[in-house]
Design a protein around this motif. Sequence first.
Motif, PDB file in Angstrom:
ATOM      1  N   GLN A  82       0.819  -1.220   0.000  1.00  0.00           N
ATOM      2  CA  GLN A  82       0.000   0.000   0.000  1.00  0.00           C
ATOM      3  C   GLN A  82       0.844   1.257   0.000  1.00  0.00           C
ATOM      4  OE1 GLN A  82      -3.544   0.270   2.602  1.00  0.00           O
ATOM      5  NE2 GLN A  82      -2.999  -1.792   3.190  1.00  0.00           N
ATOM      6  N   SER A  83       2.011   1.169   0.660  1.00  0.00           N
ATOM      7  CA  SER A  83       2.847   2.360   0.712  1.00  0.00           C
ATOM      8  C   SER A  83       3.676   2.418  -0.564  1.00  0.00           C
ATOM      9  CB  SER A  83       3.758   2.303   1.929  1.00  0.00           C
ATOM     10  OG  SER A  83       4.368   1.034   2.008  1.00  0.00           O
ATOM     11  N   THR A 131       5.584  15.492  -8.913  1.00  0.00           N
ATOM     12  CA  THR A 131       4.458  16.404  -9.115  1.00  0.00           C
ATOM     13  C   THR A 131       3.149  15.660  -9.370  1.00  0.00           C
ATOM     14  OG1 THR A 131       4.905  16.508 -11.482  1.00  0.00           O
ATOM     15  CG2 THR A 131       5.974  18.162 -10.106  1.00  0.00           C
ATOM     16  N   MET A 132       3.164  14.333  -9.236  1.00  0.00           N
ATOM     17  CA  MET A 132       1.950  13.563  -9.528  1.00  0.00           C
ATOM     18  C   MET A 132       1.054  13.426  -8.301  1.00  0.00           C
ATOM     19  SD  MET A 132       3.415  10.366 -11.662  1.00  0.00           S
ATOM     20  CE  MET A 132       4.455  10.580 -13.071  1.00  0.00           C
ATOM     21  N   SER A 133      -0.205  13.103  -8.547  1.00  0.00           N
ATOM     22  CA  SER A 133      -1.139  12.850  -7.448  1.00  0.00           C
ATOM     23  C   SER A 133      -0.876  11.463  -6.877  1.00  0.00           C
ATOM     24  CB  SER A 133      -2.570  12.911  -7.970  1.00  0.00           C
ATOM     25  OG  SER A 133      -2.843  11.764  -8.740  1.00  0.00           O
ATOM     26  N   GLY A 134      -1.454  11.188  -5.708  1.00  0.00           N
ATOM     27  CA  GLY A 134      -1.272   9.883  -5.067  1.00  0.00           C
ATOM     28  C   GLY A 134      -1.712   8.739  -5.962  1.00  0.00           C
ATOM     29  N   MET A 154       0.983  -9.790  -6.158  1.00  0.00           N
ATOM     30  CA  MET A 154       0.078  -9.570  -5.033  1.00  0.00           C
ATOM     31  C   MET A 154      -0.150  -8.064  -4.904  1.00  0.00           C
ATOM     32  SD  MET A 154       1.519 -12.353  -2.292  1.00  0.00           S
ATOM     33  CE  MET A 154       3.069 -11.610  -1.851  1.00  0.00           C
ATOM     34  N   LEU A 155      -1.389  -7.657  -4.967  1.00  0.00           N
ATOM     35  CA  LEU A 155      -1.702  -6.229  -4.892  1.00  0.00           C
ATOM     36  C   LEU A 155      -2.482  -5.947  -3.621  1.00  0.00           C
ATOM     37  CD1 LEU A 155      -2.682  -6.907  -8.358  1.00  0.00           C
ATOM     38  CD2 LEU A 155      -1.689  -4.646  -8.155  1.00  0.00           C
ATOM     39  N   ASP A 156      -1.893  -5.109  -2.743  1.00  0.00           N
ATOM     40  CA  ASP A 156      -2.537  -4.773  -1.476  1.00  0.00           C
ATOM     41  C   ASP A 156      -3.290  -3.453  -1.650  1.00  0.00           C
ATOM     42  OD1 ASP A 156      -3.315  -4.448   1.106  1.00  0.00           O
ATOM     43  OD2 ASP A 156      -1.316  -4.698   1.997  1.00  0.00           O
ATOM     44  N   GLU A 157      -4.600  -3.527  -1.690  1.00  0.00           N
ATOM     45  CA  GLU A 157      -5.441  -2.336  -1.894  1.00  0.00           C
ATOM     46  C   GLU A 157      -4.964  -1.505  -3.085  1.00  0.00           C
ATOM     47  OE1 GLU A 157      -8.143  -1.626  -0.244  1.00  0.00           O
ATOM     48  OE2 GLU A 157      -8.009  -2.732   1.637  1.00  0.00           O
TER      49      GLU A 157
ATOM     50  N   ARG B 157      11.824   4.314   4.960  1.00  0.00           N
ATOM     51  CA  ARG B 157      11.101   3.076   5.244  1.00  0.00           C
ATOM     52  C   ARG B 157      10.366   2.540   4.017  1.00  0.00           C
ATOM     53  NH1 ARG B 157       9.955   1.052  10.378  1.00  0.00           N
ATOM     54  NH2 ARG B 157      11.115   2.251  11.896  1.00  0.00           N
ATOM     55  N   ASN B 158       9.662   3.443   3.323  1.00  0.00           N
ATOM     56  CA  ASN B 158       8.912   3.028   2.136  1.00  0.00           C
ATOM     57  C   ASN B 158       9.824   2.482   1.055  1.00  0.00           C
ATOM     58  OD1 ASN B 158       6.537   3.695   3.264  1.00  0.00           O
ATOM     59  ND2 ASN B 158       6.132   5.490   2.000  1.00  0.00           N
ATOM     60  N   LYS B 159      10.958   3.137   0.895  1.00  0.00           N
ATOM     61  CA  LYS B 159      11.913   2.699  -0.122  1.00  0.00           C
ATOM     62  C   LYS B 159      12.437   1.312   0.224  1.00  0.00           C
ATOM     63  CE  LYS B 159      16.352   4.023  -2.145  1.00  0.00           C
ATOM     64  NZ  LYS B 159      17.419   5.038  -2.121  1.00  0.00           N
ATOM     65  N   ILE B 160      12.792   1.126   1.490  1.00  0.00           N
ATOM     66  CA  ILE B 160      13.313  -0.164   1.931  1.00  0.00           C
ATOM     67  C   ILE B 160      12.273  -1.251   1.685  1.00  0.00           C
ATOM     68  CG2 ILE B 160      14.035  -1.483   3.963  1.00  0.00           C
ATOM     69  CD1 ILE B 160      15.230   1.152   5.058  1.00  0.00           C
ATOM     70  N   GLU B 161      11.017  -0.939   2.039  1.00  0.00           N
ATOM     71  CA  GLU B 161       9.945  -1.920   1.870  1.00  0.00           C
ATOM     72  C   GLU B 161       9.749  -2.256   0.385  1.00  0.00           C
ATOM     73  OE1 GLU B 161       6.228  -0.789   3.742  1.00  0.00           O
ATOM     74  OE2 GLU B 161       5.197  -2.408   2.695  1.00  0.00           O
ATOM     75  N   ALA B 162       9.708  -1.221  -0.450  1.00  0.00           N
ATOM     76  CA  ALA B 162       9.493  -1.442  -1.888  1.00  0.00           C
ATOM     77  C   ALA B 162      10.592  -2.321  -2.472  1.00  0.00           C
ATOM     78  CB  ALA B 162       9.434  -0.103  -2.617  1.00  0.00           C
ATOM     79  N   LEU B 163      11.843  -2.013  -2.119  1.00  0.00           N
ATOM     80  CA  LEU B 163      12.954  -2.764  -2.695  1.00  0.00           C
ATOM     81  C   LEU B 163      13.003  -4.197  -2.181  1.00  0.00           C
ATOM     82  CD1 LEU B 163      15.651   0.061  -2.685  1.00  0.00           C
ATOM     83  CD2 LEU B 163      14.506  -0.916  -4.672  1.00  0.00           C
ATOM     84  N   LEU B 164      12.680  -4.382  -0.898  1.00  0.00           N
ATOM     85  CA  LEU B 164      12.623  -5.749  -0.356  1.00  0.00           C
ATOM     86  C   LEU B 164      11.577  -6.571  -1.099  1.00  0.00           C
ATOM     87  CD1 LEU B 164      12.753  -5.779   3.554  1.00  0.00           C
ATOM     88  CD2 LEU B 164      14.410  -6.730   1.960  1.00  0.00           C
TER      89      LEU B 164
END
Lengths: 212, 257
Positions: A82-83, A131-134, A154-157, B157-164
Amino acid sequence: MDKVVFETKDLSFRDTIHYQDIRIVKNKVNFIVGSSGTGKSTLLRMFNGTLSPSGGEIFYAGDNLLEKDTIELRKEVSLISQSVYLFDSSIRDNFIQFYEYRGLASPTDEMMLEFLKLSQIDFPLDKDCTTMSGGERQRVYIAIFLSFLPKVIMLDEPTSALDKDNGYNVIQNVVSFCKEKEITVIIISHDNSLTEAFGENIIRIGGMNNNG
Amino acid sequence: MDNIIKINIFQFSLIYLLLIIILLIMKHTKINQTRLLLVASLRMTVQLILAGLILTYIFKNPHPVFVIIYLLAMISFSVHRVLSKNKDINKKFKLSITLSLAFSGLFVLGYFVMAVVGESFFNPQYTIPLAGMIIGNSMTGVTLGMKTFTENLKNQRNKIEALLNLGVTPRKILLPMVNNALETALLPTMNNMLGMGIISLPGMMTGQILSGTAPTTAIMYQIAIMIAICTAVCLTVFCSLTLGYKTLYNNRNQIEI
Protein backbone atom coordinates in the motif's frame (compact mmCIF):
# COMPACT_ATOMS: atom_id res chain seq x y z
CA MET A 1 -8.33 -29.82 -10.73
CA ASP A 2 -6.87 -26.35 -10.27
CA LYS A 3 -3.23 -26.14 -9.28
CA VAL A 4 -2.43 -24.46 -5.99
CA VAL A 5 0.31 -21.82 -5.66
CA PHE A 6 0.08 -21.10 -1.95
CA GLU A 7 -1.37 -23.31 0.70
CA THR A 8 -1.38 -22.58 4.43
CA LYS A 9 -1.76 -24.94 7.38
CA ASP A 10 -2.65 -23.75 10.90
CA LEU A 11 -1.03 -20.43 10.09
CA SER A 12 -0.78 -17.83 12.82
CA PHE A 13 1.00 -14.56 13.40
CA ARG A 14 2.14 -13.33 16.82
CA ASP A 15 -0.68 -15.19 18.58
CA THR A 16 -3.07 -12.43 17.60
CA ILE A 17 -4.01 -13.62 14.13
CA HIS A 18 -5.02 -17.21 13.40
CA TYR A 19 -5.84 -18.01 9.80
CA GLN A 20 -8.11 -20.69 8.44
CA ASP A 21 -6.30 -22.90 5.92
CA ILE A 22 -6.02 -20.92 2.70
CA ARG A 23 -5.47 -22.03 -0.89
CA ILE A 24 -4.37 -19.62 -3.61
CA VAL A 25 -5.19 -20.99 -7.05
CA LYS A 26 -2.62 -20.82 -9.84
CA ASN A 27 -3.24 -18.54 -12.83
CA LYS A 28 -6.48 -17.32 -11.32
CA VAL A 29 -7.56 -14.04 -9.84
CA ASN A 30 -7.63 -14.61 -6.08
CA PHE A 31 -9.30 -11.99 -3.91
CA ILE A 32 -8.68 -11.74 -0.20
CA VAL A 33 -11.43 -9.90 1.63
CA GLY A 34 -12.29 -9.26 5.26
CA SER A 35 -12.54 -6.39 7.67
CA SER A 36 -9.43 -4.46 8.69
CA GLY A 37 -7.18 -5.92 11.35
CA THR A 38 -7.80 -9.50 10.26
CA GLY A 39 -4.30 -9.89 8.88
CA LYS A 40 -4.75 -9.58 5.13
CA SER A 41 -1.60 -7.53 4.51
CA THR A 42 0.32 -9.64 7.02
CA LEU A 43 -0.65 -12.74 5.04
CA LEU A 44 0.83 -11.31 1.84
CA ARG A 45 4.00 -10.33 3.66
CA MET A 46 4.32 -13.89 4.92
CA PHE A 47 3.79 -15.17 1.37
CA ASN A 48 6.82 -13.21 0.11
CA GLY A 49 8.90 -13.95 3.19
CA THR A 50 9.29 -10.39 4.48
CA LEU A 51 7.53 -11.60 7.64
CA SER A 52 7.78 -15.03 9.21
CA PRO A 53 4.76 -16.84 10.64
CA SER A 54 4.73 -17.48 14.38
CA GLY A 55 3.03 -20.82 13.89
CA GLY A 56 1.91 -23.16 11.14
CA GLU A 57 3.25 -23.64 7.65
CA ILE A 58 3.07 -22.10 4.20
CA PHE A 59 3.62 -24.17 1.05
CA TYR A 60 4.63 -22.51 -2.19
CA ALA A 61 4.17 -24.69 -5.30
CA GLY A 62 4.21 -27.71 -3.03
CA ASP A 63 7.41 -26.82 -1.13
CA ASN A 64 7.63 -25.52 2.40
CA LEU A 65 8.32 -21.80 2.17
CA LEU A 66 11.07 -22.07 4.78
CA GLU A 67 13.19 -24.03 2.30
CA LYS A 68 13.01 -21.27 -0.29
CA ASP A 69 15.64 -18.62 -0.80
CA THR A 70 13.73 -15.48 0.15
CA ILE A 71 15.37 -13.25 -2.47
CA GLU A 72 14.47 -15.62 -5.32
CA LEU A 73 11.00 -16.03 -3.83
CA ARG A 74 10.37 -12.27 -3.83
CA LYS A 75 11.45 -12.03 -7.45
CA GLU A 76 8.83 -14.64 -8.33
CA VAL A 77 6.17 -13.49 -5.90
CA SER A 78 5.97 -9.72 -6.18
CA LEU A 79 4.13 -7.71 -3.55
CA ILE A 80 2.84 -4.28 -4.47
CA SER A 81 2.26 -2.87 -1.01
CA GLN A 82 0.00 0.00 0.00
CA SER A 83 2.85 2.36 0.71
CA VAL A 84 4.00 3.53 -2.69
CA TYR A 85 7.65 4.45 -3.13
CA LEU A 86 8.99 6.27 -6.15
CA PHE A 87 12.37 7.95 -6.57
CA ASP A 88 12.21 11.76 -6.79
CA SER A 89 12.78 11.85 -10.51
CA SER A 90 11.16 11.13 -13.87
CA ILE A 91 9.12 8.02 -14.73
CA ARG A 92 11.93 6.75 -16.97
CA ASP A 93 14.50 7.26 -14.27
CA ASN A 94 12.30 5.33 -11.83
CA PHE A 95 12.26 2.34 -14.15
CA ILE A 96 16.04 2.63 -14.56
CA GLN A 97 16.70 2.84 -10.84
CA PHE A 98 14.44 -0.05 -9.85
CA TYR A 99 15.97 -2.21 -12.60
CA GLU A 100 19.45 -1.24 -11.46
CA TYR A 101 18.62 -2.41 -7.92
CA ARG A 102 17.50 -5.72 -9.37
CA GLY A 103 20.72 -5.92 -11.39
CA LEU A 104 18.92 -5.75 -14.73
CA ALA A 105 19.28 -3.56 -17.80
CA SER A 106 16.39 -1.12 -17.94
CA PRO A 107 13.56 -1.83 -20.42
CA THR A 108 13.13 0.12 -23.65
CA ASP A 109 10.97 3.26 -23.77
CA GLU A 110 8.33 1.33 -25.73
CA MET A 111 8.13 -1.30 -23.01
CA MET A 112 7.84 1.30 -20.27
CA LEU A 113 5.04 3.05 -22.14
CA GLU A 114 3.24 -0.24 -22.66
CA PHE A 115 3.19 -0.99 -18.93
CA LEU A 116 2.18 2.56 -18.09
CA LYS A 117 -0.72 2.21 -20.52
CA LEU A 118 -1.77 -0.96 -18.72
CA SER A 119 -2.17 0.98 -15.50
CA GLN A 120 -3.91 3.88 -17.24
CA ILE A 121 -1.03 6.34 -17.20
CA ASP A 122 -0.49 8.35 -20.36
CA PHE A 123 2.25 10.72 -19.24
CA PRO A 124 5.49 11.12 -21.20
CA LEU A 125 8.44 9.24 -19.67
CA ASP A 126 10.11 12.53 -18.73
CA LYS A 127 7.23 13.44 -16.40
CA ASP A 128 8.48 14.17 -12.88
CA CYS A 129 6.96 11.74 -10.36
CA THR A 130 7.13 14.24 -7.50
CA THR A 131 4.46 16.40 -9.12
CA MET A 132 1.95 13.56 -9.53
CA SER A 133 -1.14 12.85 -7.45
CA GLY A 134 -1.27 9.88 -5.07
CA GLY A 135 -3.38 7.90 -7.50
CA GLU A 136 -1.02 8.57 -10.39
CA ARG A 137 1.98 7.54 -8.32
CA GLN A 138 0.21 4.35 -7.27
CA ARG A 139 -0.38 3.45 -10.92
CA VAL A 140 3.21 4.17 -11.98
CA TYR A 141 4.32 1.95 -9.09
CA ILE A 142 2.05 -0.86 -10.26
CA ALA A 143 3.36 -0.51 -13.83
CA ILE A 144 6.98 -0.82 -12.69
CA PHE A 145 6.33 -3.90 -10.54
CA LEU A 146 4.29 -5.55 -13.28
CA SER A 147 7.06 -4.99 -15.82
CA PHE A 148 9.31 -7.42 -13.94
CA LEU A 149 6.89 -10.19 -14.99
CA PRO A 150 6.73 -12.14 -11.72
CA LYS A 151 4.96 -15.49 -11.50
CA VAL A 152 2.63 -14.23 -8.80
CA ILE A 153 1.58 -10.64 -8.36
CA MET A 154 0.08 -9.57 -5.03
CA LEU A 155 -1.70 -6.23 -4.89
CA ASP A 156 -2.54 -4.77 -1.48
CA GLU A 157 -5.44 -2.34 -1.89
CA PRO A 158 -4.30 -1.38 -5.42
CA THR A 159 -7.14 1.06 -5.99
CA SER A 160 -7.13 2.82 -2.62
CA ALA A 161 -6.08 6.15 -4.14
CA LEU A 162 -8.16 5.85 -7.33
CA ASP A 163 -11.74 6.77 -8.15
CA LYS A 164 -14.16 3.97 -8.98
CA ASP A 165 -13.91 4.06 -12.79
CA ASN A 166 -10.16 4.40 -12.79
CA GLY A 167 -9.78 1.59 -10.29
CA TYR A 168 -12.04 -0.69 -12.31
CA ASN A 169 -10.12 -0.04 -15.53
CA VAL A 170 -6.72 -0.57 -13.95
CA ILE A 171 -7.77 -3.88 -12.41
CA GLN A 172 -9.36 -4.98 -15.67
CA ASN A 173 -6.16 -4.27 -17.59
CA VAL A 174 -3.93 -5.88 -14.97
CA VAL A 175 -6.15 -8.98 -14.83
CA SER A 176 -6.27 -9.48 -18.59
CA PHE A 177 -2.52 -8.92 -18.87
CA CYS A 178 -1.85 -11.49 -16.15
CA LYS A 179 -4.23 -13.97 -17.80
CA GLU A 180 -2.31 -13.61 -21.02
CA LYS A 181 1.07 -14.04 -19.32
CA GLU A 182 -0.17 -16.78 -16.95
CA ILE A 183 0.56 -14.75 -13.84
CA THR A 184 -1.32 -15.64 -10.68
CA VAL A 185 -3.04 -12.61 -9.16
CA ILE A 186 -3.79 -12.04 -5.48
CA ILE A 187 -5.69 -8.87 -4.63
CA ILE A 188 -6.68 -7.47 -1.28
CA SER A 189 -9.63 -5.17 -1.74
CA HIS A 190 -12.35 -3.49 0.23
CA ASP A 191 -14.26 -2.78 -2.95
CA ASN A 192 -17.02 -5.40 -3.30
CA SER A 193 -17.79 -4.48 -6.89
CA LEU A 194 -14.20 -5.31 -7.90
CA THR A 195 -14.34 -8.61 -6.06
CA GLU A 196 -17.61 -9.52 -7.75
CA ALA A 197 -16.43 -8.46 -11.19
CA PHE A 198 -13.01 -10.12 -11.22
CA GLY A 199 -12.75 -12.60 -8.36
CA GLU A 200 -12.37 -16.22 -9.41
CA ASN A 201 -11.34 -17.47 -6.01
CA ILE A 202 -12.60 -15.35 -3.15
CA ILE A 203 -11.08 -15.91 0.26
CA ARG A 204 -12.82 -14.32 3.18
CA ILE A 205 -10.61 -14.11 6.21
CA GLY A 206 -11.50 -13.00 9.69
CA GLY A 207 -14.77 -14.91 9.78
CA MET A 208 -13.06 -17.90 11.27
CA ASN A 209 -10.68 -15.81 13.27
CA ASN A 210 -10.24 -17.19 16.77
CA ASN A 211 -10.46 -13.68 18.12
CA GLY A 212 -13.81 -13.20 16.47
CA MET B 1 64.08 28.71 26.35
CA ASP B 2 61.66 28.57 29.23
CA ASN B 3 59.61 31.60 28.23
CA ILE B 4 56.22 30.41 29.42
CA ILE B 5 54.34 32.89 31.56
CA LYS B 6 52.76 30.87 34.30
CA ILE B 7 49.35 32.30 35.07
CA ASN B 8 48.66 32.91 38.76
CA ILE B 9 45.28 32.06 40.22
CA PHE B 10 44.14 35.66 40.59
CA GLN B 11 44.96 36.58 37.01
CA PHE B 12 43.47 33.33 35.83
CA SER B 13 40.15 34.04 37.51
CA LEU B 14 39.88 37.25 35.48
CA ILE B 15 38.94 35.14 32.47
CA TYR B 16 35.63 34.22 34.14
CA LEU B 17 34.63 37.91 33.97
CA LEU B 18 34.15 37.44 30.23
CA LEU B 19 31.16 35.22 31.05
CA ILE B 20 29.38 38.36 32.24
CA ILE B 21 29.38 39.61 28.66
CA ILE B 22 27.65 36.42 27.51
CA LEU B 23 25.15 36.66 30.37
CA LEU B 24 24.33 40.27 29.50
CA ILE B 25 23.81 39.43 25.83
CA MET B 26 21.64 36.46 26.79
CA LYS B 27 19.56 38.66 29.08
CA HIS B 28 19.20 41.32 26.40
CA THR B 29 18.20 38.84 23.66
CA LYS B 30 16.03 36.81 26.06
CA ILE B 31 17.95 33.61 25.34
CA ASN B 32 16.92 31.32 28.17
CA GLN B 33 20.21 29.46 28.50
CA THR B 34 21.91 31.24 31.38
CA ARG B 35 21.62 28.14 33.55
CA LEU B 36 23.26 25.99 30.90
CA LEU B 37 26.10 28.48 30.52
CA LEU B 38 26.78 28.49 34.26
CA VAL B 39 26.48 24.71 34.64
CA ALA B 40 28.67 24.12 31.58
CA SER B 41 31.36 26.53 32.80
CA LEU B 42 31.31 25.01 36.25
CA ARG B 43 31.40 21.41 35.00
CA MET B 44 34.23 22.21 32.63
CA THR B 45 36.21 23.82 35.45
CA VAL B 46 35.72 20.90 37.84
CA GLN B 47 36.38 18.26 35.19
CA LEU B 48 39.56 19.93 33.97
CA ILE B 49 40.87 20.52 37.51
CA LEU B 50 40.38 16.82 38.18
CA ALA B 51 42.04 15.88 34.89
CA GLY B 52 44.92 18.25 35.72
CA LEU B 53 45.40 16.68 39.15
CA ILE B 54 45.23 13.14 37.80
CA LEU B 55 47.64 13.90 34.96
CA THR B 56 50.08 15.57 37.35
CA TYR B 57 50.04 12.44 39.48
CA ILE B 58 50.44 10.10 36.51
CA PHE B 59 53.28 12.12 34.99
CA LYS B 60 55.12 12.04 38.32
CA ASN B 61 54.51 8.31 38.75
CA PRO B 62 54.40 6.95 35.20
CA HIS B 63 53.18 3.37 35.10
CA PRO B 64 51.57 1.40 32.23
CA VAL B 65 48.59 0.55 34.43
CA PHE B 66 47.69 4.23 34.80
CA VAL B 67 47.85 4.73 31.04
CA ILE B 68 45.67 1.68 30.45
CA ILE B 69 43.11 2.78 33.03
CA TYR B 70 43.03 6.30 31.59
CA LEU B 71 42.53 4.96 28.06
CA LEU B 72 39.81 2.55 29.21
CA ALA B 73 38.01 5.37 30.99
CA MET B 74 38.21 7.56 27.86
CA ILE B 75 36.90 4.78 25.62
CA SER B 76 34.08 3.82 28.02
CA PHE B 77 33.01 7.42 28.37
CA SER B 78 32.97 8.01 24.62
CA VAL B 79 31.13 4.72 23.97
CA HIS B 80 28.60 5.68 26.63
CA ARG B 81 28.07 9.08 25.01
CA VAL B 82 27.50 7.56 21.56
CA LEU B 83 25.18 4.81 22.82
CA SER B 84 23.12 7.16 24.97
CA LYS B 85 22.24 9.01 21.77
CA ASN B 86 21.36 5.74 20.01
CA LYS B 87 19.25 3.92 22.57
CA ASP B 88 16.96 2.26 20.05
CA ILE B 89 19.52 0.24 18.13
CA ASN B 90 19.94 -3.49 18.80
CA LYS B 91 22.57 -4.98 21.12
CA LYS B 92 24.81 -6.32 18.37
CA PHE B 93 24.87 -2.91 16.70
CA LYS B 94 25.92 -1.38 20.03
CA LEU B 95 28.68 -3.95 20.31
CA SER B 96 29.85 -3.11 16.80
CA ILE B 97 30.15 0.56 17.72
CA THR B 98 31.98 -0.23 20.96
CA LEU B 99 34.53 -2.49 19.29
CA SER B 100 35.03 -0.16 16.34
CA LEU B 101 35.60 2.87 18.53
CA ALA B 102 38.06 1.03 20.77
CA PHE B 103 39.95 -0.73 17.99
CA SER B 104 40.20 2.22 15.58
CA GLY B 105 41.16 4.68 18.32
CA LEU B 106 43.85 2.45 19.80
CA PHE B 107 45.24 1.49 16.40
CA VAL B 108 45.69 5.08 15.18
CA LEU B 109 46.94 6.19 18.60
CA GLY B 110 49.49 3.37 18.72
CA TYR B 111 50.75 4.18 15.24
CA PHE B 112 51.05 7.87 16.10
CA VAL B 113 52.88 7.44 19.40
CA MET B 114 55.14 4.54 18.49
CA ALA B 115 55.88 5.03 14.77
CA VAL B 116 55.57 8.79 14.25
CA VAL B 117 56.67 10.21 17.62
CA GLY B 118 58.85 7.19 18.37
CA GLU B 119 57.90 7.01 22.05
CA SER B 120 56.72 4.16 24.24
CA PHE B 121 52.95 3.60 24.09
CA PHE B 122 52.96 3.83 27.88
CA ASN B 123 54.53 7.29 28.02
CA PRO B 124 51.58 9.18 29.51
CA GLN B 125 52.80 12.59 28.33
CA TYR B 126 52.20 11.60 24.69
CA THR B 127 49.65 8.83 24.81
CA ILE B 128 47.04 10.46 27.04
CA PRO B 129 46.64 13.87 25.34
CA LEU B 130 46.79 12.36 21.86
CA ALA B 131 44.27 9.69 22.87
CA GLY B 132 41.90 12.43 24.03
CA MET B 133 42.02 14.17 20.67
CA ILE B 134 41.78 10.98 18.59
CA ILE B 135 39.07 9.23 20.58
CA GLY B 136 37.12 12.43 21.18
CA ASN B 137 36.95 13.20 17.49
CA SER B 138 36.10 9.59 16.64
CA MET B 139 33.22 9.85 19.10
CA THR B 140 31.90 12.99 17.41
CA GLY B 141 32.33 11.36 14.01
CA VAL B 142 30.50 8.19 14.88
CA THR B 143 27.70 10.15 16.57
CA LEU B 144 27.20 12.15 13.40
CA GLY B 145 27.47 9.03 11.23
CA MET B 146 24.91 7.14 13.31
CA LYS B 147 22.56 10.14 13.32
CA THR B 148 22.67 10.28 9.53
CA PHE B 149 22.31 6.52 9.17
CA THR B 150 19.33 6.14 11.53
CA GLU B 151 17.63 9.17 9.97
CA ASN B 152 18.10 7.61 6.55
CA LEU B 153 16.55 4.38 7.79
CA LYS B 154 13.59 6.23 9.28
CA ASN B 155 12.95 8.48 6.29
CA GLN B 156 13.38 5.72 3.74
CA ARG B 157 11.10 3.08 5.24
CA ASN B 158 8.91 3.03 2.14
CA LYS B 159 11.91 2.70 -0.12
CA ILE B 160 13.31 -0.16 1.93
CA GLU B 161 9.95 -1.92 1.87
CA ALA B 162 9.49 -1.44 -1.89
CA LEU B 163 12.95 -2.76 -2.69
CA LEU B 164 12.62 -5.75 -0.36
CA ASN B 165 9.33 -6.65 -2.00
CA LEU B 166 11.05 -6.50 -5.35
CA GLY B 167 13.62 -9.10 -4.30
CA VAL B 168 16.58 -6.78 -3.69
CA THR B 169 19.04 -7.99 -1.03
CA PRO B 170 19.19 -6.06 2.27
CA ARG B 171 22.88 -5.50 1.63
CA LYS B 172 22.19 -3.73 -1.65
CA ILE B 173 19.44 -1.66 -0.03
CA LEU B 174 21.38 -0.62 3.07
CA LEU B 175 24.91 -0.11 1.71
CA PRO B 176 24.15 3.22 -0.02
CA MET B 177 22.85 4.50 3.33
CA VAL B 178 26.03 3.31 5.06
CA ASN B 179 28.18 5.09 2.48
CA ASN B 180 26.14 8.27 2.72
CA ALA B 181 26.49 8.31 6.53
CA LEU B 182 30.25 7.74 6.30
CA GLU B 183 30.59 10.64 3.87
CA THR B 184 28.57 12.94 6.14
CA ALA B 185 30.68 11.97 9.15
CA LEU B 186 33.95 12.67 7.33
CA LEU B 187 33.06 16.05 5.85
CA PRO B 188 33.56 18.22 8.99
CA THR B 189 37.06 16.86 9.60
CA MET B 190 38.07 17.34 5.98
CA ASN B 191 36.60 20.86 5.86
CA ASN B 192 38.48 21.62 9.03
CA MET B 193 41.73 20.60 7.32
CA LEU B 194 40.94 22.90 4.38
CA GLY B 195 40.78 26.01 6.53
CA MET B 196 43.61 25.10 8.84
CA GLY B 197 46.38 27.66 9.19
CA ILE B 198 44.42 30.35 7.35
CA ILE B 199 41.10 30.58 9.12
CA SER B 200 42.31 29.16 12.39
CA LEU B 201 45.45 28.28 14.25
CA PRO B 202 44.37 24.94 15.60
CA GLY B 203 44.13 24.19 19.30
CA MET B 204 47.01 21.80 19.75
CA MET B 205 49.40 23.96 17.75
CA THR B 206 48.34 27.07 19.66
CA GLY B 207 48.93 25.22 22.92
CA GLN B 208 52.38 24.09 21.94
CA ILE B 209 53.38 27.52 20.70
CA LEU B 210 52.12 29.13 23.91
CA SER B 211 54.17 26.71 25.93
CA GLY B 212 57.31 27.57 24.00
CA THR B 213 57.56 24.96 21.27
CA ALA B 214 59.04 26.18 17.98
CA PRO B 215 56.24 26.78 15.43
CA THR B 216 57.92 24.42 12.95
CA THR B 217 57.69 21.55 15.43
CA ALA B 218 54.18 22.58 16.40
CA ILE B 219 52.93 22.45 12.82
CA MET B 220 54.35 18.97 12.34
CA TYR B 221 52.41 17.75 15.35
CA GLN B 222 49.32 19.55 14.13
CA ILE B 223 49.51 18.02 10.65
CA ALA B 224 50.12 14.62 12.14
CA ILE B 225 47.20 14.86 14.56
CA MET B 226 44.81 16.07 11.85
CA ILE B 227 45.64 13.12 9.60
CA ALA B 228 45.42 10.79 12.59
CA ILE B 229 42.00 12.20 13.55
CA CYS B 230 40.71 11.94 10.01
CA THR B 231 41.86 8.32 9.79
CA ALA B 232 40.42 7.42 13.17
CA VAL B 233 37.05 9.03 12.33
CA CYS B 234 36.95 7.26 8.98
CA LEU B 235 37.92 3.89 10.41
CA THR B 236 35.55 4.12 13.40
CA VAL B 237 32.52 5.13 11.37
CA PHE B 238 33.31 2.65 8.59
CA CYS B 239 33.73 -0.28 10.98
CA SER B 240 30.73 0.67 13.15
CA LEU B 241 28.36 0.92 10.22
CA THR B 242 29.78 -1.95 8.16
CA LEU B 243 29.53 -4.31 11.10
CA GLY B 244 26.36 -2.67 12.35
CA TYR B 245 24.13 -2.68 9.28
CA LYS B 246 24.48 -6.45 9.04
CA THR B 247 22.72 -6.76 12.40
CA LEU B 248 19.61 -5.19 10.91
CA TYR B 249 18.56 -8.23 8.88
CA ASN B 250 18.33 -11.97 9.43
CA ASN B 251 19.01 -15.01 7.25
CA ARG B 252 15.46 -14.77 5.89
CA ASN B 253 16.42 -11.34 4.51
CA GLN B 254 13.93 -9.59 6.76
CA ILE B 255 14.94 -6.11 7.86
CA GLU B 256 14.17 -5.13 11.41
CA ILE B 257 14.71 -1.51 12.28
